[in-house]
Design an enzyme around this catalytic site. Structure first.
Site, PDB file in Angstrom:
ATOM      1  N   LYS A 165       4.522  15.860  -7.870  1.00 26.09           N
ATOM      2  CA  LYS A 165       3.104  15.803  -7.535  1.00 26.09           C
ATOM      3  C   LYS A 165       2.934  15.027  -6.233  1.00 26.09           C
ATOM      4  O   LYS A 165       3.142  13.816  -6.192  1.00 26.09           O
ATOM      5  CB  LYS A 165       2.278  15.123  -8.629  1.00 26.09           C
ATOM      6  N   GLU A 168       9.535   2.816  -5.288  1.00 25.13           N
ATOM      7  CA  GLU A 168       9.458   2.327  -3.908  1.00 25.13           C
ATOM      8  C   GLU A 168       7.991   1.993  -3.660  1.00 25.13           C
ATOM      9  O   GLU A 168       7.150   2.899  -3.576  1.00 25.13           O
ATOM     10  CB  GLU A 168       9.959   3.390  -2.932  1.00 25.13           C
ATOM     11  N   CYS A 227       5.249   2.078   4.927  1.00 25.07           N
ATOM     12  CA  CYS A 227       5.481   0.914   4.066  1.00 25.07           C
ATOM     13  C   CYS A 227       6.350  -0.124   4.742  1.00 25.07           C
ATOM     14  O   CYS A 227       6.350  -1.278   4.345  1.00 25.07           O
ATOM     15  CB  CYS A 227       6.130   1.380   2.772  1.00 25.07           C
ATOM     16  N   GLU A 249      -1.216  -6.548   1.249  1.00 20.80           N
ATOM     17  CA  GLU A 249      -0.877  -5.379   2.065  1.00 20.80           C
ATOM     18  C   GLU A 249      -2.165  -4.696   2.536  1.00 20.80           C
ATOM     19  O   GLU A 249      -3.048  -4.396   1.726  1.00 20.80           O
ATOM     20  CB  GLU A 249      -0.049  -4.379   1.249  1.00 20.80           C
TER      21      GLU A 249
END
Ligand code: NAD
Ligand code: 6OD
Length: 477
Positions: A178, A254, A288, A381
């Protein structure tokens, strides 16, 4: 090409859909089908049937040949893939044409090479006192995990999807993937290429839709899924893990980062500035691995900050945030930084272009200073084109600041002192440490993070290990 599910070798859509918007100007460019629980269920059943059918009987040589055909198929439609990735993400064409699509091709070729050439261990075992030879041979074979769910984010859509699909197929699993709801297009093209490559029906399935309370959650909580490989936000990883716990489903994660760069006074300063421009602002900070915290040794702090801010202000050829929602999140951090007392040396707002891009989701590349380590802007973040620069005095302080974070994905060290580089790198709490470079990738190396940045490692044999189960066979001689 319209986004479509691909289940058991057949493309389909659903009545429920949602609009696909261009991040460049906010216009609607398509509709995406939203997979129901039934569609996800059908995909998982198709994957299971594939494992029980011809796909489950393929040799590693046959699977490697499929992977090479898929790589060739993407290459043959290179421009179409580039255009689709640019349309979904708004990223500069050059980035998609030099990074995203070549890496997707590279992922399939790398895992064909790696899985074909993979040795297994054998242990001749001697047991004194045994009748006969007193010897046995232990050897290890690997079998696939079964049906694996692969969930990927929007920032490097095809690169990150194929980073998991290639090793999963190489190891003999059947996949239900997905992609992010924001970026369905290259995944659909990939399904076309996989079909053309002749992969047995059901070995690769694709469902589109949202995450929480939708296709992503249906898939990751499905009892028929044997493993989950996920790339995305840490909070999403935690939600997936709660669902995975129900069936003790293994996960490879991850996740997010708040990556530091350490610039020592002995660094080649021009190189460190250029490197930080790349590491903070490539793809508008939506990678990232991007640097959001820069620590600079005091004697060169002013010079570094001045040069970095000047370069940030001069950037013009950059892409938008993926969505209005993400732009608003990044802008809320720009405001928070000011509330927390930051000095804004570059950017801090929304650019004006005087063309259709003014309807898009752009924010300015931003350089901040003056915040304490405890500021939310320094700890959370943001995932946009922004970094905060702070000074340090010595090596221990620099390492302490780098490690003072809930995340631990990647770090960059800028120094010309080789001994320092070797001393500092292993002390930084991160899965990946670059010295005098950033995002230089060798696909055989371990990739992943510590703390809230992930669980496990992918890359090379690490991915092949995750996507397979070792079975020890002990034969009495
Ligand atoms: P996200 O976590 O919001 O979404 C990622 C994927 O998960 C999407 O496909 C989404 O639909 C799905 N999802 C969302 N909620 C779900 C749920 N409850 N159950 C199942 N699936 C769910 O992340 P994003 O906004 O697409 O991507 C940005 C984030 O990803 C950032 O935090 C970034 O650091 C991280 N990221 C990490 C890496 C890495 O390699 N460590 C790489 C890229 C992005
Ligand atoms: O380069 C890679 O293999 C990789 N997984 C990159 C991840 C980037 C995150 O946005």
């Amino acid at each position: 090409m319209k986004p479509a599910h691909y289940v058991n070798g057949v493309f389909s859509t659903t009545e429920a859909t949602f609009p696909l918007l261009s991040p460049v100007d906010g216009s609607q460019v398509g509709v995406v089908p939203e997979a129901s629980r039934d569609v996800v269920d059908a995909a998982v059943r198709a994957a299971r049937a594939a494992l029980d059918g011809p796909w489950g009987r393929t040799s590693v040589e046959e699977r490697c040949a499929f992977l090479r055909r898929i790589a060739d198929g993407i290459e043959a439609r290179f421009d179409e893939f580039v255009a689709a990735e640019v349309a979904d993400t708004g990223k500069p064409r050059d980035l998609a044409a030099t990074v995203d699509i070549p890496r997707a091709i590279g992922n399939f070729r790398a895992y064909a090479d790696l899985s074909y050439g993979r040795p297994e261990r054998a242990y001749p075992t001697t047991v004194p006192g045994w009748s006969g030879s007193g010897q046995a041979l232990n050897y290890t074979v690997r079998r696939p995990l079964g049906v694996v769910a692969i969930i990927s984010p929007w920032n490097l859509p095809l690169l990150l999807l194929t980073w998991k699909v290639a090793p999963a197929l190489a190891a003999g699993n059947a996949v239900v993937a997905k992609p992010s709801e924001e970026t369905p297009s290259t995944a659909t093209l990939l399904a076309e290429v996989i079909g053309e490559a002749g992969l047995p029906d059901g070995a690769f399935n694709l469902v589109h839709g949202h995450g929480a309370g939708a296709a992503g959650e249906y898939l990751t909580s499905h009892p028929g899924v044997d493993a989950i490989a996920f790339t995305g936000a840490s909070a999403t990883g935690a939600a997936i893990m709660r669902n995975a716990a129900e069936h003790v489903t293994p996960v490879s994660f991850e996740l997010g980062g708040k990556n530091p760069a350490l610039v020592f006074a002995d660094a080649d300063l021009a190189e460190a500035v250029e490197g930080t421009v790349r590491s903070s602002f490539t793809h508008s900070g939506q990678i990232c691995l991007c640097t959001e915290r820069v620590y600079v040794q005091r004697p060169v702090f002013d010079e570094f900050v001045r040069a970095l801010a000047e370069r940030a202000r001069a950037l013009t050829d950059y892409g938008p945030m993926i969505s209005a929602e993400h732009r608003d999140k990044v802008l809320s951090y720009y405001r928070l930084a000011v509330e927390e007392g930051a000095t804004v040396l570059a950017g801090g707002g929304v650019p004006t272009f005087g063309d259709a891009r003014d309807g898009g989701f752009y924010v300015e590349p931003t350089v901040l200073t003056g915040l304490p380590q405890s500021a939310r802007t320094v700890r959370e973040e943001i995932f946009g084109p922004v970094c905060h620069v702070a000074p340090f005095d010595d090596e221990d302080e620099a390492i302490g600041l780098a490690n003072d974070s809930p995340y631990g994905l990647a770090a960059t060290v800028w120094t010309t002192d080789l001994s320092r580089a070797h001393r500092v790198a292993p002390r930084v709490e991160a899965g990946i440490v670059w010295v005098n470079c950033w995002n230089l990738r060798d696909l055989r190396t371990p990739f992943g993070g510590v703390k809230a940045s992930g669980i496990g490692r992918e890359g090379g044999e690490y991915s092949l290990d995750f996507f397979s189960e070792p079975v020890n066979v002990c034969v009495k001689i």
